[in-house]
Design an enzyme around this catalytic site. Structure first.
Site, mmCIF file in Angstrom:
data_model
loop_
_atom_site.group_PDB
_atom_site.id
_atom_site.type_symbol
_atom_site.label_atom_id
_atom_site.label_comp_id
_atom_site.label_asym_id
_atom_site.label_seq_id
_atom_site.Cartn_x
_atom_site.Cartn_y
_atom_site.Cartn_z
ATOM 1 N N LYS A 108 32.087 -26.184 -27.912
ATOM 2 C CA LYS A 108 31.856 -25.162 -26.559
ATOM 3 C C LYS A 108 30.712 -25.273 -26.207
ATOM 4 O O LYS A 108 29.666 -25.565 -26.932
ATOM 5 C CB LYS A 108 32.173 -23.853 -27.684
ATOM 6 C CG LYS A 108 32.292 -22.848 -26.660
ATOM 7 C CD LYS A 108 33.863 -22.577 -26.288
ATOM 8 C CE LYS A 108 34.104 -21.599 -25.219
ATOM 9 N NZ LYS A 108 35.719 -21.393 -25.221
ATOM 10 N N GLY A 167 48.984 -6.428 -19.990
ATOM 11 C CA GLY A 167 48.041 -7.221 -19.230
ATOM 12 C C GLY A 167 49.064 -8.370 -18.762
ATOM 13 O O GLY A 167 49.512 -9.480 -19.651
ATOM 14 N N VAL A 168 49.321 -8.189 -17.517
ATOM 15 C CA VAL A 168 50.010 -9.141 -16.712
ATOM 16 C C VAL A 168 49.340 -9.779 -15.541
ATOM 17 O O VAL A 168 49.377 -9.862 -14.411
ATOM 18 C CB VAL A 168 51.227 -8.557 -16.072
ATOM 19 C CG1 VAL A 168 52.335 -8.300 -17.123
ATOM 20 C CG2 VAL A 168 51.000 -7.458 -15.230
ATOM 21 N N GLY A 169 48.275 -10.739 -16.056
ATOM 22 C CA GLY A 169 47.684 -11.736 -15.241
ATOM 23 C C GLY A 169 48.023 -13.108 -15.433
ATOM 24 O O GLY A 169 49.233 -13.173 -15.238
ATOM 25 N N HIS A 170 47.280 -13.981 -15.385
ATOM 26 C CA HIS A 170 47.932 -15.424 -15.269
ATOM 27 C C HIS A 170 49.112 -15.611 -16.547
ATOM 28 O O HIS A 170 50.255 -15.909 -15.870
ATOM 29 C CB HIS A 170 46.824 -16.472 -15.457
ATOM 30 C CG HIS A 170 46.185 -16.572 -14.150
ATOM 31 N ND1 HIS A 170 45.092 -15.859 -14.249
ATOM 32 C CD2 HIS A 170 46.183 -17.190 -12.986
ATOM 33 C CE1 HIS A 170 44.198 -16.255 -13.010
ATOM 34 N NE2 HIS A 170 44.998 -17.169 -12.330
ATOM 35 N N VAL A 171 48.663 -15.461 -17.753
ATOM 36 C CA VAL A 171 49.744 -15.575 -18.530
ATOM 37 C C VAL A 171 50.862 -14.676 -18.656
ATOM 38 O O VAL A 171 51.911 -14.985 -18.725
ATOM 39 C CB VAL A 171 48.814 -15.827 -20.071
ATOM 40 C CG1 VAL A 171 49.867 -16.425 -21.277
ATOM 41 C CG2 VAL A 171 47.991 -16.863 -19.758
HETATM 42 P P1 NAD Z 1 43.487 -13.002 -16.568
HETATM 43 O O1 NAD Z 1 42.489 -12.423 -16.338
HETATM 44 O O2 NAD Z 1 44.232 -13.640 -15.592
HETATM 45 O O3 NAD Z 1 44.685 -11.756 -16.843
HETATM 46 C C1 NAD Z 1 44.272 -10.611 -17.747
HETATM 47 C C2 NAD Z 1 45.027 -9.264 -17.291
HETATM 48 O O4 NAD Z 1 44.533 -8.505 -18.110
HETATM 49 C C3 NAD Z 1 44.610 -9.093 -15.843
HETATM 50 O O5 NAD Z 1 45.757 -8.894 -14.882
HETATM 51 C C4 NAD Z 1 43.769 -7.735 -15.990
HETATM 52 O O6 NAD Z 1 43.839 -6.822 -14.998
HETATM 53 C C5 NAD Z 1 44.515 -7.123 -17.123
HETATM 54 N N1 NAD Z 1 43.473 -6.273 -17.958
HETATM 55 C C6 NAD Z 1 42.365 -5.942 -18.105
HETATM 56 N N2 NAD Z 1 42.062 -5.027 -19.208
HETATM 57 C C7 NAD Z 1 43.141 -4.547 -19.170
HETATM 58 C C8 NAD Z 1 43.383 -3.436 -20.086
HETATM 59 N N3 NAD Z 1 42.679 -2.488 -20.832
HETATM 60 N N4 NAD Z 1 44.806 -3.047 -20.198
HETATM 61 C C9 NAD Z 1 45.565 -3.725 -19.616
HETATM 62 N N5 NAD Z 1 45.794 -4.606 -18.681
HETATM 63 C C10 NAD Z 1 44.206 -5.252 -18.843
HETATM 64 O O7 NAD Z 1 43.807 -13.951 -18.169
HETATM 65 P P2 NAD Z 1 45.097 -14.782 -18.569
HETATM 66 O O8 NAD Z 1 44.504 -16.215 -18.150
HETATM 67 O O9 NAD Z 1 46.075 -14.464 -18.308
HETATM 68 O O10 NAD Z 1 44.675 -14.741 -19.925
HETATM 69 C C11 NAD Z 1 44.900 -13.586 -20.820
HETATM 70 C C12 NAD Z 1 44.427 -13.632 -22.113
HETATM 71 O O11 NAD Z 1 44.917 -14.835 -22.884
HETATM 72 C C13 NAD Z 1 43.136 -13.754 -22.536
HETATM 73 O O12 NAD Z 1 42.762 -13.103 -23.612
HETATM 74 C C14 NAD Z 1 42.684 -15.175 -22.339
HETATM 75 O O13 NAD Z 1 41.530 -15.719 -23.260
HETATM 76 C C15 NAD Z 1 44.070 -15.705 -23.379
HETATM 77 N N6 NAD Z 1 44.391 -17.134 -23.112
HETATM 78 C C16 NAD Z 1 44.608 -17.475 -21.793
HETATM 79 C C17 NAD Z 1 45.138 -18.860 -21.843
HETATM 80 C C18 NAD Z 1 45.374 -19.473 -20.493
HETATM 81 O O14 NAD Z 1 46.154 -20.405 -20.441
HETATM 82 N N7 NAD Z 1 45.113 -18.637 -19.277
HETATM 83 C C19 NAD Z 1 45.194 -19.641 -23.025
HETATM 84 C C20 NAD Z 1 44.676 -19.163 -24.184
HETATM 85 C C21 NAD Z 1 44.427 -17.762 -24.357
#
Ligand code: NAD
Length: 376
Positions: A84, A184-188
């Site tokens: 890291k 949490g419905v962001g990217h993943v």
């Molecule tokens: P992201 O930032 O795209 O999505 C996170 C979502 O959570 C956002 O839509 C945000 O508005 C929402 N959010 C924030 N606070 C909240 C709350 N208190 N209650 C409900 N929703 C809330 O992130 P991502 O890339 O989708 O990743 C999500 C999680 O998965 C993170 O913890 C990340 O570390 C982990 N992760 C992601 C990946 C990846 O491929 N992107 C891989 C491994 C782990």
């Protein structure tokens, strides 16, 4: 040992191989690169741009996160170690100069592949491109040979992990009629909700960003949930896909799910929360096993990126989850601890003191031959 201990003491406690302090007076770069283990292959991990209260806090974070990457890669069966990098900045959202990013690229290059970088919190695709102009040891770039956005693969891995969870609960991996709450419905989370709907699950979603919820209500008929209370919904599987630390002494007594299986990193606030979930009879699929699709996707670049192969390897997350549940049963430990045991065992089996050395061709054949990342 307190986290204020000397750096070499902290390294010894967790078996870190190397910590590199980086400073470039002209650009103002200050960074720390931690290599936890290269026993299984070159260390892989993101670059985090963050405002730290002190340099020591930055070191402690780099040590913690690099060890977590070793465990994630080892549990996923990858021929990668854990590393890291953290860059100390005043404002993670401010634009960074090319000079600073290039200096970071040169520092990574000096390690000759012992540390391979990827995007992490605070880093942008542009940052990564500039860093990559100084070193071939960068993964996850957009464009030819790059694996790009990892989140669809991460979501696919979570669904496969959920299949193994349902088998453990009900002896059947079918999703039809099962209620899954995606918090949490962001990217993943968005990709995950779509895949679950395709599999006929009953999908409920929550997010502080209401627009993201509305899109899924329209698109897949998801049930919208208020953010407050989403964790406490009665459901078959709760999928935390937002922040870390959501499973803690306050939330665990109120959960009404049968299992937890989601993408968020560091879901357990404390290691003992693993026991607390088990005591409540809630099946916990360890986050770092479940969300490994992203790193599996990145690692595919080492053998020439192929999306279908990445999917096949990601699908094996279901096997790992099954092994974790089996081990938890036989060892009488909660699943989080079982997953850690599994990962540590694999690192130990690679050979005590085994190190990746730059330029050593044998090291590359330990995994698969490097292609896209091998320096010209
Ligand atoms: P992201 O930032 O795209 O999505 C996170 C979502 O959570 C956002 O839509 C945000 O508005 C929402 N959010 C924030 N606070 C909240 C709350 N208190 N209650 C409900 N929703 C809330 O992130 P991502 O890339 O989708 O990743 C999500 C999680 O998965 C993170 O913890 C990340 O570390 C982990 N992760 C992601 C990946 C990846 O491929 N992107 C891989 C491994 C782990």
């Amino acid at each position: 040992m307190g986290t204020d201990a000397a750096v070499t003491e902290l390294m010894t406690a967790k078996g870190h191989e190397q910590v590199v302090f980086v400073a470039d007076a002209r650009s103002g770069l200050r960074a720390v690169i931690a290599v936890h283990s290269t026993a299984l292959g070159p260390s892989l991990g993101g670059i985090r741009f963050w405002r730290y209260p002190s340099e020591h806090d930055a070191v402690v974070d780099a040590l913690r996160l690099s060890e977590a990457m070793s465990l994630k890669a080892a549990a996923a069966g990858l021929h990668q170690g854990g590393g890291k990098a953290v860059v100390l900045v005043d404002d993670p959202d401010a634009l960074r100069t090319d000079a600073l990013l290039r200096a970071m690229g040169r520092a990574i290059d000096d390690l000759g592949g012992r540390y391979i970088a990827a995007e992490d919190v605070g880093a942008t695709p542009h940052d990564m491109q500039v860093i990559a102009s100084e070193t071939p040891w960068v993964t996850g770039l957009e464009g030819p040979g790059g694996s790009g956005d990892p989140s669809p693969m991460t979501a696919y891995g979570v669904v496969r992990a959920m299949g193994a969870v349902l088998e453990e609960l009900d002896g059947d991996a079918a999703f039809a009629g099962k209620r899954v709450v995606v918090d949490g419905v962001g990217h993943v989370g968005t990709h995950l909700a779509r895949l679950l709907a395709e599999a006929d699950a009953r999908v409920a979603v929550a997010d502080v960003n209401r627009e993201r919820v509305d899109v899924l209500v329209q698109e897949i008929g998801a049930e919208p949930l208020p953010v407050e209370g989403a964790l406490e919904e009665a459901c078959d599987i709760l999928a935390p896909c937002a922040l870390g630390g959501v499973l803690n002494e306050k939330t665990i007594p109120r959960l009404q799910c049968r299992a937890v299986c989601g993408a968020a990193n560091n879901q357990l606030a404390e290691a003992s929360d693993d026991d607390a979930l088990a005591e409540r009879g809630i099946l916990y699929a360890p986050d770092f096993v479940v969300n490994a699709g992203g790193i599996i996707n990145l690692a595919e670049e080492f053998v020439g990126y192929d999306r279908d192969n990445a999917r096949k390897r990601t699908a094996r997350i279901a096997d790992t989850v099954r092994r974790v549940f089996d081990l938890a049963r036989t060892e009488h430990v909660p699943p989080g601890r079982a997953a850690e045991q599994l990962a540590r065992r694999r690192i130990a089996e690679a050979g005590a003191g085994r190190r990746f050395r730059p330029g050593d061709p044998a090291a590359w054949t330990h995994g698969a031959p490097l292609r896209s990342l091998r320096p010209a």
